[in-house]
Structure formats: C-alpha cells, structure tokens
Design an enzyme around this catalytic site. Sequence first.
Site, PDB file in Angstrom:
ATOM      1  N   GLY A  15       0.852  -1.190   0.000  1.00 59.88           N
ATOM      2  CA  GLY A  15       0.000   0.000   0.000  1.00 59.88           C
ATOM      3  C   GLY A  15       0.884   1.234   0.000  1.00 59.88           C
ATOM      4  N   ARG A  76      -2.383  -4.986  -6.234  1.00 59.25           N
ATOM      5  CA  ARG A  76      -2.330  -6.353  -5.710  1.00 59.25           C
ATOM      6  C   ARG A  76      -1.947  -7.276  -6.851  1.00 59.25           C
ATOM      7  NH1 ARG A  76      -4.299  -6.456  -0.803  1.00 59.25           N
ATOM      8  NH2 ARG A  76      -5.927  -5.000  -0.233  1.00 59.25           N
ATOM      9  N   ASP A 107       5.462  -5.998   5.520  1.00 63.84           N
ATOM     10  CA  ASP A 107       5.921  -7.390   5.599  1.00 63.84           C
ATOM     11  C   ASP A 107       5.453  -8.240   4.413  1.00 63.84           C
ATOM     12  OD1 ASP A 107       3.360  -7.175   6.575  1.00 63.84           O
ATOM     13  OD2 ASP A 107       3.580  -8.749   8.078  1.00 63.84           O
ATOM     14  N   THR A 130       4.891   1.930   5.302  1.00 58.37           N
ATOM     15  CA  THR A 130       3.474   1.714   5.649  1.00 58.37           C
ATOM     16  C   THR A 130       3.108   2.719   6.731  1.00 58.37           C
ATOM     17  OG1 THR A 130       1.937   0.293   6.867  1.00 58.37           O
ATOM     18  CG2 THR A 130       4.251  -0.243   7.117  1.00 58.37           C
ATOM     19  N   ASP A 132       1.244   2.172   9.078  1.00 63.76           N
ATOM     20  CA  ASP A 132       0.854   1.473  10.316  1.00 63.76           C
ATOM     21  C   ASP A 132       1.960   1.404  11.376  1.00 63.76           C
ATOM     22  OD1 ASP A 132      -1.527   0.992   9.012  1.00 63.76           O
ATOM     23  OD2 ASP A 132      -0.920  -0.990   8.303  1.00 63.76           O
ATOM     24  N   ASP A 134       4.037  -0.928  11.888  1.00 62.46           N
ATOM     25  CA  ASP A 134       3.919  -2.257  12.499  1.00 62.46           C
ATOM     26  C   ASP A 134       5.099  -3.167  12.133  1.00 62.46           C
ATOM     27  OD1 ASP A 134       3.305  -2.500   9.840  1.00 62.46           O
ATOM     28  OD2 ASP A 134       1.447  -3.603  10.113  1.00 62.46           O
ATOM     29  N   ARG A 176      -4.369  -1.024  10.793  1.00 66.75           N
ATOM     30  CA  ARG A 176      -4.555  -2.488  10.664  1.00 66.75           C
ATOM     31  C   ARG A 176      -4.579  -3.134  12.048  1.00 66.75           C
ATOM     32  NH1 ARG A 176      -4.189  -5.102   5.624  1.00 66.75           N
ATOM     33  NH2 ARG A 176      -3.069  -3.358   4.729  1.00 66.75           N
TER      34      ARG A 176
HETATM   35  O1  F6P Z   1      -1.639  -0.861   5.791  1.00 66.29           O
HETATM   36  C1  F6P Z   1      -2.048   0.449   5.540  1.00 66.29           C
HETATM   37  C2  F6P Z   1      -3.547   0.546   5.641  1.00 66.29           C
HETATM   38  O2  F6P Z   1      -3.940   1.879   5.339  1.00 66.29           O
HETATM   39  C3  F6P Z   1      -4.136   0.098   6.978  1.00 66.29           C
HETATM   40  O3  F6P Z   1      -3.993   1.074   7.979  1.00 66.29           O
HETATM   41  C4  F6P Z   1      -5.568  -0.194   6.579  1.00 66.29           C
HETATM   42  O4  F6P Z   1      -6.117  -1.163   7.430  1.00 66.29           O
HETATM   43  C5  F6P Z   1      -5.399  -0.757   5.197  1.00 66.29           C
HETATM   44  O5  F6P Z   1      -4.158  -0.313   4.699  1.00 66.29           O
HETATM   45  C6  F6P Z   1      -6.478  -0.362   4.229  1.00 66.29           C
HETATM   46  O6  F6P Z   1      -6.260  -1.085   3.068  1.00 66.29           O
HETATM   47  P1  F6P Z   1      -6.971  -0.757   1.692  1.00 66.29           P
HETATM   48  O7  F6P Z   1      -6.404   0.540   1.183  1.00 66.29           O
HETATM   49  O8  F6P Z   1      -6.631  -1.913   0.828  1.00 66.29           O
HETATM   50  O9  F6P Z   1      -8.430  -0.619   1.988  1.00 66.29           O
END
Ligand code: F6P
Length: 323
Positions: A15, A76, A107, A130, A132, A134, A176
């Site tokens: 992402g 993806r 990861d 990211t 997050d 994490d 997340r």
């Molecule tokens: O990992 C980054 C993030 O923005 C998370 O905080 C969130 O849960 C997820 O991606 C959202 O994913 P998507 O953009 O695929 O909806």
Amino acid sequence: MTKNIKHIGLFTPGGDAPGMNAALYAVVKAASAKGIKVSGIRKGFEGLIDNDFVELKTKQLQKTMHLGGTVLKTARSERFRTVEGREVALQNIHDNHIDGLIAIGGDGTFRGISLLSEISDIPCIGIPGTIDNDTVGTDFTLGFDSAVNTAMNCIDNIRDTAESHNRMFVIEVMGRDSGYIGVYSGLTSGADSILIPESPQDMTYLLDKIHGYESEDAFIVVLSEGNELSIDRVSQQIRQVNDAIDLRVCKLGHIQRGGNPTAADRMLGIRLGVAAVNALIQGESNKMAGICNNQPVLTPFSEIAKQHAIDAEQQSLVDLFCR
Ligand code: F6P
C-alpha cells in the site's frame, strides 16, 4: 564483500504511504552517484510480471518527492502468488539486466521478494513503507509520521465542534492490527480515551470513566481500527452505560494515507533510500534497511514477521493520560 551492482530495479508493491516518493528519489540519487542505473517497476509485482519497467532519473523524482502516494503506482498481484508468475517475473528481471532489487512496502512486500530469492540469487533489499508502523527493525516506518499528523489535525478539528456542543466523539483511525497511529494521534490531540488492539482492558476503563459522566467539556475517544470492538460496538456500549451522552462517531479512513509527507517522513525516505543502495553495494541481500536509535540498521527479512509492538513506555503514557 562489496558487489559490483550496475542496474537496480526499484518498486513499491505494498500500500502507498507518504514519504515513498522521497525514498525513490534518494535511491536514484545515491545510485547515480555510484554510476548505477535505476529502473522503476510500475504497479509492484504486477509490473514485474508485465515487464512494465521505466528508467528513473533524479531530476524527474526530485520534483515529486514532496507528494504523497507512490509515483510508481502499486497493485495487488494474484499472479505473483503462483510459481509461474514468479518465473515470468524473474525472466523479466534477467532480460532487463537488473542485478539488484529494492522494494518499498510492509511485511507482505518482504515476503514476496523473499520468494524470488528462493528461485534466484538476485540480491534484494527492503525499505519499510506503511502508515501502520507495524514493522520490526525500524523505530518508524515511512508514512507513519505523516498519517499521525493528518489524524491529529482531524481530531483537533473535531474537538472544536465537540467542545462547542459538549459532545463525545468516537474517532476511528487506521493501523490495521497495530495501535501505533491510535496512541500517537490520541496522545498528541489530548484524547480522553485511546482504544488499541494491544490493550483490550482500556474499554473497561472508558466505561468506568463515563459512568454518570456529565461535563461542560468534550470527550474524545480515539479507536484503532484493529481493536477487538468495532466503532458501532464501542458506541453501543457507551450508550448502554450512559444514555445522556450526546455521542457522534467519525471514521477518518483513507484521508490518513494521503497528503504531502512531513519533513520527518521525507528525511526518513532519504536516509532509508541511501542505506538501501549502500546495502546492495556492500553485498547484502534479503534484509530490510531501517533506522533504530537514529542509526541505519539492516534486519533479515526472516525476522520481520513479528509485529512491532507498542512498548511499555507508550502504554504507561496512555495509562497516565487516558484513564
Ligand atoms: O496498511 C495500511 C492501511 O492503510 C491500513 O492502515 C488499513 O487497514 C489498510 O491499509 C487499508 O487497506 P486498503 O487501502 O486496501 O483498503
């Protein structure tokens, strides 16, 4: 042992996160200073399979380092999960004479490039990107600081209206499974309660705190999306305990992923981009470049599987300010 790298393939398979464009710029700048060519691979692993390679120039990236998102785009890739897909990807790497890869992501990205090293000896280095935060092996991931600043500013705005009406707000932030965005945005905006996945007992403290709550003040609850209770369940339980509270909810959502990166994220992108190029030149592979205690460090991909957890000091701050 140093390695004679001539051509790096650079991509952003996960992402997007603010600061990625600064890291792309830094990789190309550091590589060209060593006479190394850099090709960008568009749309992550999909572009690797579709042979979607573009030559990257420093001047062009210098103009985009202040932008959020990733100029290389991302997607993806179901095909990369297959052996056939990875073989096509590897063939394209060879056909383009790439002799080192740098991937920016989380990861999932590092697991993906580790799969390539099972079928080839192409050296791969990762950069943690990211919002997050994490990822172990770095104090902060690219994009986290920008996302926290965005969330904090949004919560500040919500507080203006909440204070005017003496309202309670439950505000959901991203992350997340990680509570990092919740803890940092909640503490820096003066939240009354922070609910994160790492600390399930905080819901009990919140309900105790609002039992019979009546005040001339706003009450701000910051909820991390990975918390075991959804925003609807949290609101429902608040109403059950105190139905006199004038409650509103707000999910901040993807607004936290965009926007210009903060200076801290641009600087992190610059440091990690340069560290990644140096790692490839030094003959390193299957490692992630990070910054720990303000020093560049490399961590093997095999150790990145663990989640970067909220530490005891951060939890004690939440306890002090939000209980
Ligand atoms: O990992 C980054 C993030 O923005 C998370 O905080 C969130 O849960 C997820 O991606 C959202 O994913 P998507 O953009 O695929 O909806």
